[in-house]
Motif scaffolding. Sequence first.
Motif, PDB file in Angstrom:
ATOM      1  N   ILE A   7     -12.971 -11.277 -38.013  1.00 56.90           N
ATOM      2  CA  ILE A   7     -11.351 -10.694 -38.504  1.00 56.90           C
ATOM      3  C   ILE A   7     -11.557  -9.243 -37.427  1.00 56.90           C
ATOM      4  CG2 ILE A   7     -10.758  -9.322 -40.228  1.00 56.90           C
ATOM      5  CD1 ILE A   7     -12.372 -11.153 -42.713  1.00 56.90           C
ATOM      6  N   PRO A   8     -10.368  -9.444 -36.687  1.00 63.54           N
ATOM      7  CA  PRO A   8      -9.719  -8.102 -35.844  1.00 63.54           C
ATOM      8  C   PRO A   8      -9.245  -7.182 -37.396  1.00 63.54           C
ATOM      9  CG  PRO A   8      -8.737 -10.412 -34.532  1.00 63.54           C
ATOM     10  CD  PRO A   8      -9.910 -11.041 -35.893  1.00 63.54           C
ATOM     11  N   CYS A   9      -9.510  -6.211 -36.551  1.00 60.55           N
ATOM     12  CA  CYS A   9      -8.705  -4.772 -37.618  1.00 60.55           C
ATOM     13  C   CYS A   9      -7.961  -4.479 -36.330  1.00 60.55           C
ATOM     14  CB  CYS A   9     -10.405  -4.401 -37.653  1.00 60.55           C
ATOM     15  SG  CYS A   9      -9.054  -3.416 -39.159  1.00 60.55           S
ATOM     16  N   TYR A  39      -4.650 -13.089 -30.986  1.00 54.78           N
ATOM     17  CA  TYR A  39      -5.862 -13.295 -32.329  1.00 54.78           C
ATOM     18  C   TYR A  39      -5.745 -14.943 -33.008  1.00 54.78           C
ATOM     19  CZ  TYR A  39      -7.151  -8.464 -31.310  1.00 54.78           C
ATOM     20  OH  TYR A  39      -7.785  -7.033 -30.386  1.00 54.78           O
ATOM     21  N   ASN A  40      -4.880 -14.919 -33.296  1.00 55.12           N
ATOM     22  CA  ASN A  40      -4.847 -15.987 -33.779  1.00 55.12           C
ATOM     23  C   ASN A  40      -4.669 -17.776 -33.332  1.00 55.12           C
ATOM     24  OD1 ASN A  40      -3.832 -18.540 -36.335  1.00 55.12           O
ATOM     25  ND2 ASN A  40      -1.590 -17.814 -34.985  1.00 55.12           N
ATOM     26  N   GLN A  41      -4.423 -17.386 -32.053  1.00 57.53           N
ATOM     27  CA  GLN A  41      -4.136 -18.217 -30.731  1.00 57.53           C
ATOM     28  C   GLN A  41      -6.252 -18.391 -30.187  1.00 57.53           C
ATOM     29  OE1 GLN A  41      -1.445 -18.893 -28.118  1.00 57.53           O
ATOM     30  NE2 GLN A  41      -0.295 -17.984 -29.871  1.00 57.53           N
ATOM     31  N   GLU A  42      -6.520 -17.753 -30.480  1.00 54.10           N
ATOM     32  CA  GLU A  42      -8.020 -17.055 -29.826  1.00 54.10           C
ATOM     33  C   GLU A  42      -9.300 -17.881 -31.281  1.00 54.10           C
ATOM     34  OE1 GLU A  42     -10.039 -13.643 -28.471  1.00 54.10           O
ATOM     35  OE2 GLU A  42      -9.343 -14.738 -26.889  1.00 54.10           O
ATOM     36  N   GLY A  43      -8.387 -17.866 -32.080  1.00 55.97           N
ATOM     37  CA  GLY A  43      -9.957 -18.544 -33.507  1.00 55.97           C
ATOM     38  C   GLY A  43      -9.949 -17.575 -34.431  1.00 55.97           C
ATOM     39  N   GLU A  67       6.653  -9.596 -42.154  1.00 56.55           N
ATOM     40  CA  GLU A  67       7.290 -10.527 -42.200  1.00 56.55           C
ATOM     41  C   GLU A  67       7.228 -11.019 -40.398  1.00 56.55           C
ATOM     42  OE1 GLU A  67      11.246  -8.325 -45.476  1.00 56.55           O
ATOM     43  OE2 GLU A  67      11.118  -8.059 -43.190  1.00 56.55           O
ATOM     44  N   ARG A  68       7.500  -9.905 -39.865  1.00 52.77           N
ATOM     45  CA  ARG A  68       7.358 -11.531 -38.231  1.00 52.77           C
ATOM     46  C   ARG A  68       6.588 -11.988 -37.751  1.00 52.77           C
ATOM     47  NH1 ARG A  68       8.057  -7.560 -34.209  1.00 52.77           N
ATOM     48  NH2 ARG A  68       7.429  -5.508 -35.015  1.00 52.77           N
ATOM     49  N   THR A  69       5.166 -10.936 -38.103  1.00 58.11           N
ATOM     50  CA  THR A  69       3.932 -12.007 -37.865  1.00 58.11           C
ATOM     51  C   THR A  69       3.241 -12.795 -38.616  1.00 58.11           C
ATOM     52  OG1 THR A  69       2.510  -9.510 -37.617  1.00 58.11           O
ATOM     53  CG2 THR A  69       1.469 -11.463 -38.249  1.00 58.11           C
ATOM     54  N   ALA A  70       4.001 -12.959 -40.042  1.00 58.54           N
ATOM     55  CA  ALA A  70       3.900 -14.298 -41.406  1.00 58.54           C
ATOM     56  C   ALA A  70       4.878 -14.748 -40.609  1.00 58.54           C
ATOM     57  CB  ALA A  70       4.609 -13.915 -42.357  1.00 58.54           C
ATOM     58  N   ASP A  71       5.583 -14.838 -40.070  1.00 63.08           N
ATOM     59  CA  ASP A  71       6.535 -16.201 -39.005  1.00 63.08           C
ATOM     60  C   ASP A  71       5.877 -16.377 -38.491  1.00 63.08           C
ATOM     61  OD1 ASP A  71       8.634 -15.771 -40.901  1.00 63.08           O
ATOM     62  OD2 ASP A  71      10.122 -14.635 -40.171  1.00 63.08           O
ATOM     63  N   LYS A  72       5.042 -16.141 -37.743  1.00 61.85           N
ATOM     64  CA  LYS A  72       4.423 -16.111 -36.011  1.00 61.85           C
ATOM     65  C   LYS A  72       2.804 -16.881 -36.710  1.00 61.85           C
ATOM     66  CE  LYS A  72       5.251 -15.448 -32.167  1.00 61.85           C
ATOM     67  NZ  LYS A  72       5.346 -14.870 -31.038  1.00 61.85           N
ATOM     68  N   VAL A  73       1.854 -16.193 -37.358  1.00 56.83           N
ATOM     69  CA  VAL A  73       0.540 -16.294 -38.040  1.00 56.83           C
ATOM     70  C   VAL A  73       0.328 -16.906 -38.856  1.00 56.83           C
ATOM     71  CG1 VAL A  73      -1.707 -15.102 -38.017  1.00 56.83           C
ATOM     72  CG2 VAL A  73       0.212 -14.092 -35.917  1.00 56.83           C
ATOM     73  N   PHE A  74      -0.202 -18.607 -38.492  1.00 57.12           N
ATOM     74  CA  PHE A  74      -0.604 -19.424 -40.280  1.00 57.12           C
ATOM     75  C   PHE A  74      -2.527 -19.114 -40.517  1.00 57.12           C
ATOM     76  CE2 PHE A  74       2.436 -20.681 -37.718  1.00 57.12           C
ATOM     77  CZ  PHE A  74       3.757 -21.057 -38.897  1.00 57.12           C
ATOM     78  N   TYR A 232     -10.521  -3.955 -26.889  1.00 54.07           N
ATOM     79  CA  TYR A 232     -10.957  -3.284 -25.308  1.00 54.07           C
ATOM     80  C   TYR A 232     -11.066  -5.099 -24.024  1.00 54.07           C
ATOM     81  CZ  TYR A 232     -10.682   1.045 -26.745  1.00 54.07           C
ATOM     82  OH  TYR A 232      -9.755   2.861 -26.559  1.00 54.07           O
ATOM     83  N   LYS A 233     -11.298  -5.651 -24.755  1.00 56.15           N
ATOM     84  CA  LYS A 233     -11.572  -7.221 -24.471  1.00 56.15           C
ATOM     85  C   LYS A 233     -12.828  -7.195 -24.192  1.00 56.15           C
ATOM     86  CE  LYS A 233      -7.159  -8.936 -24.108  1.00 56.15           C
ATOM     87  NZ  LYS A 233      -6.641  -8.154 -25.139  1.00 56.15           N
ATOM     88  N   GLU A 234     -13.580  -6.675 -24.620  1.00 57.64           N
ATOM     89  CA  GLU A 234     -14.946  -6.435 -23.726  1.00 57.64           C
ATOM     90  C   GLU A 234     -15.316  -7.607 -24.477  1.00 57.64           C
ATOM     91  OE1 GLU A 234     -17.015  -2.539 -25.648  1.00 57.64           O
ATOM     92  OE2 GLU A 234     -15.028  -1.997 -24.958  1.00 57.64           O
ATOM     93  N   LEU A 235     -14.810  -7.968 -25.741  1.00 59.23           N
ATOM     94  CA  LEU A 235     -15.959 -10.163 -25.883  1.00 59.23           C
ATOM     95  C   LEU A 235     -14.573 -10.359 -27.128  1.00 59.23           C
ATOM     96  CD1 LEU A 235     -18.727  -9.012 -28.281  1.00 59.23           C
ATOM     97  CD2 LEU A 235     -19.016 -10.576 -25.889  1.00 59.23           C
ATOM     98  N   THR A 236     -14.531 -11.366 -27.098  1.00 57.31           N
ATOM     99  CA  THR A 236     -13.240 -12.775 -27.015  1.00 57.31           C
ATOM    100  C   THR A 236     -14.004 -13.100 -28.589  1.00 57.31           C
ATOM    101  OG1 THR A 236     -14.468 -14.643 -26.606  1.00 57.31           O
ATOM    102  CG2 THR A 236     -12.579 -13.232 -25.395  1.00 57.31           C
ATOM    103  N   VAL A 237     -13.253 -13.369 -29.336  1.00 54.48           N
ATOM    104  CA  VAL A 237     -13.307 -14.678 -30.504  1.00 54.48           C
ATOM    105  C   VAL A 237     -14.412 -15.768 -30.025  1.00 54.48           C
ATOM    106  CG1 VAL A 237     -12.929 -15.112 -32.612  1.00 54.48           C
ATOM    107  CG2 VAL A 237     -10.806 -13.426 -31.956  1.00 54.48           C
ATOM    108  N   LYS A 238     -13.985 -16.122 -29.814  1.00 54.53           N
ATOM    109  CA  LYS A 238     -14.725 -17.358 -28.742  1.00 54.53           C
ATOM    110  C   LYS A 238     -15.523 -17.263 -28.289  1.00 54.53           C
ATOM    111  CE  LYS A 238     -13.605 -21.506 -26.058  1.00 54.53           C
ATOM    112  NZ  LYS A 238     -15.665 -21.379 -25.852  1.00 54.53           N
TER     113      LYS A 238
END
Length: 253
Positions: A7-9, A39-43, A67-74, A232-238
């Motif tokens: 979970i990213p914060c 982050y959604n697309q990253e998994g 509201e804007r996030t809920a429209d795009k992120v599932f 900081y892109k030190e690691l990715t979710v993937k």
Amino acid sequence: MLTKRIIPCLDVNMGRVVKGINFVNLKDVGDPVEIADFYNQEGADEIVFLDITATHEGRKSMVDVIERTADKVFIPLTVGGGIRTVEDIKEILRAGADKVSINSSAIRNPELITEGAKIFGNQCIVVAIDGRLREDKSGWNVVINGGRIDTGLDAVEWAKKAESLGAGEILLTSMDADGTKNGYDIPLTKAICDAVNIPVIASGGCGKLQDFSEVFKDTTADAALVASLFHYKELTVKEVKDYLKDENIEVRL
């Protein structure tokens, strides 16, 4: 076996994602909707937004962000910061959040946990606990206001009470580990996990891939929260999930 969640914060200040140390020297990092979508697309399994300026103005911009996030992120979205009443909970959930995170307001008014759970369901109510090791090392106390105020409450006892009042999940941050990048606080996380029967999210101290496998192997934590390491892109979710899969830890790929 349930899969472990990553979970990213994101700290949100007046509608923008910011980064700083202990909320000082904040730098603008970008638009929360774009970052959440990334982050959604990253998994990522979920997203946590913390509204760090939960004044009236901050709340309005936060509702817009949700509201804007809920429209795009599932994926599930949890929102915390300045939630003091059932009305606040309703406003955040109505905007599109799946869960709310309450911290000091739950300590000041434990009834808020019960009322929120009764009206919206336990699954919506996350109680955030910031714990710090006592000087005599006999256990952990709950601290609030970014660790500046020691409530004198025993963290393990408070977690049990929060569960009995209706909390559906615990978001546990170790103030001793937070920002150190030396790994999650295993003794604290284990103590809380062993004391409750609801999911526990471990937070604070993650600095490398091995920290993820350690917290999942040495405790029964259900999820790991990460902030700067991802920002900081030190690691990715993937990368994290591929590593955990290789370590035979169940994750959603």
